[in-house]
Design a protein around this motif. Sequence first.
Motif, PDB file in Angstrom:
ATOM      1  N   ALA A 101       0.868  -1.179   0.000  1.00 44.14           N
ATOM      2  CA  ALA A 101       0.000   0.000   0.000  1.00 44.14           C
ATOM      3  C   ALA A 101       0.901   1.223   0.000  1.00 44.14           C
ATOM      4  O   ALA A 101       1.773   1.361   0.862  1.00 44.14           O
ATOM      5  N   CYS A 102       0.725   2.101  -0.978  1.00 43.58           N
ATOM      6  CA  CYS A 102       1.519   3.327  -1.080  1.00 43.58           C
ATOM      7  C   CYS A 102       0.638   4.494  -0.640  1.00 43.58           C
ATOM      8  O   CYS A 102      -0.280   4.891  -1.354  1.00 43.58           O
ATOM      9  N   ALA A 103       0.889   5.010   0.562  1.00 45.80           N
ATOM     10  CA  ALA A 103       0.027   6.035   1.146  1.00 45.80           C
ATOM     11  C   ALA A 103       0.508   7.432   0.764  1.00 45.80           C
ATOM     12  O   ALA A 103       1.700   7.724   0.804  1.00 45.80           O
ATOM     13  N   ARG A 136      -0.943   7.612   9.781  1.00 44.36           N
ATOM     14  CA  ARG A 136      -1.678   6.846  10.800  1.00 44.36           C
ATOM     15  C   ARG A 136      -3.111   6.570  10.324  1.00 44.36           C
ATOM     16  O   ARG A 136      -3.652   5.482  10.537  1.00 44.36           O
ATOM     17  N   ALA A 137      -3.711   7.578   9.705  1.00 43.03           N
ATOM     18  CA  ALA A 137      -5.071   7.395   9.179  1.00 43.03           C
ATOM     19  C   ALA A 137      -5.096   6.324   8.097  1.00 43.03           C
ATOM     20  O   ALA A 137      -6.041   5.526   8.012  1.00 43.03           O
ATOM     21  N   ALA A 170       0.940  16.905  10.600  1.00 40.13           N
ATOM     22  CA  ALA A 170      -0.071  16.484   9.634  1.00 40.13           C
ATOM     23  C   ALA A 170       0.357  15.283   8.781  1.00 40.13           C
ATOM     24  O   ALA A 170      -0.446  14.351   8.586  1.00 40.13           O
ATOM     25  N   PRO A 171       1.591  15.245   8.241  1.00 41.11           N
ATOM     26  CA  PRO A 171       1.945  14.090   7.403  1.00 41.11           C
ATOM     27  C   PRO A 171       1.902  12.765   8.159  1.00 41.11           C
ATOM     28  O   PRO A 171       1.457  11.753   7.613  1.00 41.11           O
ATOM     29  N   GLU A 177      11.960   6.221   1.838  1.00 35.80           N
ATOM     30  CA  GLU A 177      13.260   6.799   1.503  1.00 35.80           C
ATOM     31  C   GLU A 177      13.225   8.303   1.726  1.00 35.80           C
ATOM     32  O   GLU A 177      12.205   8.951   1.499  1.00 35.80           O
ATOM     33  N   SER A 178      14.317   8.875   2.188  1.00 27.32           N
ATOM     34  CA  SER A 178      14.465  10.309   2.365  1.00 27.32           C
ATOM     35  C   SER A 178      13.343  10.862   3.254  1.00 27.32           C
ATOM     36  O   SER A 178      13.162  10.396   4.375  1.00 27.32           O
ATOM     37  N   ALA A 179      12.547  11.833   2.751  1.00 28.75           N
ATOM     38  CA  ALA A 179      11.453  12.373   3.562  1.00 28.75           C
ATOM     39  C   ALA A 179      10.460  11.280   3.942  1.00 28.75           C
ATOM     40  O   ALA A 179       9.932  11.263   5.062  1.00 28.75           O
ATOM     41  N   GLY A 180      10.216  10.343   3.024  1.00 34.90           N
ATOM     42  CA  GLY A 180       9.343   9.217   3.336  1.00 34.90           C
ATOM     43  C   GLY A 180       9.936   8.321   4.400  1.00 34.90           C
ATOM     44  O   GLY A 180       9.214   7.747   5.221  1.00 34.90           O
ATOM     45  N   GLY A 181      11.270   8.198   4.409  1.00 34.19           N
ATOM     46  CA  GLY A 181      11.935   7.426   5.449  1.00 34.19           C
ATOM     47  C   GLY A 181      11.819   8.094   6.806  1.00 34.19           C
ATOM     48  O   GLY A 181      11.668   7.426   7.836  1.00 34.19           O
ATOM     49  N   HIS A 182      11.908   9.422   6.811  1.00 33.80           N
ATOM     50  CA  HIS A 182      11.731  10.182   8.042  1.00 33.80           C
ATOM     51  C   HIS A 182      10.350   9.920   8.635  1.00 33.80           C
ATOM     52  O   HIS A 182      10.212   9.602   9.826  1.00 33.80           O
ATOM     53  N   LEU A 183       9.308  10.005   7.801  1.00 32.39           N
ATOM     54  CA  LEU A 183       7.952   9.788   8.284  1.00 32.39           C
ATOM     55  C   LEU A 183       7.720   8.325   8.669  1.00 32.39           C
ATOM     56  O   LEU A 183       7.028   8.038   9.655  1.00 32.39           O
ATOM     57  N   ALA A 184       8.302   7.400   7.917  1.00 26.49           N
ATOM     58  CA  ALA A 184       8.159   5.979   8.255  1.00 26.49           C
ATOM     59  C   ALA A 184       8.809   5.683   9.611  1.00 26.49           C
ATOM     60  O   ALA A 184       8.274   4.894  10.403  1.00 26.49           O
ATOM     61  N   SER A 185       9.945   6.309   9.883  1.00 29.00           N
ATOM     62  CA  SER A 185      10.590   6.134  11.188  1.00 29.00           C
ATOM     63  C   SER A 185       9.688   6.629  12.307  1.00 29.00           C
ATOM     64  O   SER A 185       9.518   5.961  13.339  1.00 29.00           O
ATOM     65  N   LEU A 186       9.114   7.815  12.120  1.00 30.93           N
ATOM     66  CA  LEU A 186       8.210   8.355  13.138  1.00 30.93           C
ATOM     67  C   LEU A 186       6.992   7.457  13.309  1.00 30.93           C
ATOM     68  O   LEU A 186       6.533   7.226  14.432  1.00 30.93           O
ATOM     69  N   LEU A 187       6.481   6.947  12.218  1.00 32.52           N
ATOM     70  CA  LEU A 187       5.316   6.065  12.282  1.00 32.52           C
ATOM     71  C   LEU A 187       5.640   4.802  13.080  1.00 32.52           C
ATOM     72  O   LEU A 187       4.805   4.311  13.853  1.00 32.52           O
ATOM     73  N   ALA A 188       6.843   4.290  12.909  1.00 34.52           N
ATOM     74  CA  ALA A 188       7.237   3.065  13.604  1.00 34.52           C
ATOM     75  C   ALA A 188       7.551   3.290  15.077  1.00 34.52           C
ATOM     76  O   ALA A 188       7.381   2.387  15.893  1.00 34.52           O
TER      77      ALA A 188
END
Length: 218
Positions: free
Chosen positions: A22-24, A42-43, A36-37, A67-78
């Motif tokens: 799934a690519c959110a 999470r939503a 917000a991101p 990756e990059s900004a997406g990696g930053h958000l994925a880290s926070l999500l985890a």
Amino acid sequence: MRTRDWDPGPFARIAAAGVAVACADYRLSGEAHFPAPVDDLRAALRWLGLRAAELDLDMERTVVWGESAGGHLASLLALTQHTGPAPVAAVIWYGPADLTTARGPYDPRLSTTPEALLLGGAPAARPDRAREASPLAHAHPGAPAFLLVHGEEDSMVACSHSRDLAARLDELSAPVHLRTVPGADHGWHGLPSATVEDVFEQSLRFTRRRTRRGASDR
């Protein structure tokens, strides 16, 4: 991004390996500021959880990959709390981990950086928000398994981001593996195609292990 022209592409390769993809999408800094991101991601997880039976998904074996900004958000999500399904692992390619400290080309005093646009102002002027947006600040002993991969010559996001996050997770006895890639700039520029393929295959093997039932943390 060196995988953009692959045929089949990265998502198709992951799906062919038996892992649902799934690519959110999420709001960018021009639309809304942090958090917000992360709220959007999470939503997306909650949405998938509500439709897990319909889509034949096992949300207890979710791996986030960015990756990059997406990696930053994925880290926070985890690394942050969830009211719904929580990731069991994270694959992070050259993601920022610390928005509070000057590293490489990044200066937290500037208000024009991507990080400042995300926060709505210079990170140094918003230290609490900068810390809240830093995965390094959220590392904890119960963190899911992390695979961190970073180019040693990254000219946009210093390799020290991943090194420091890996060191902190390891200090807390959280499962983490760090791979630094010699000669690699941001987006794997400067690498031969075979090495990019190897990084992807390592990430896919890690993902498949974590999505198996009964997978161990180590």
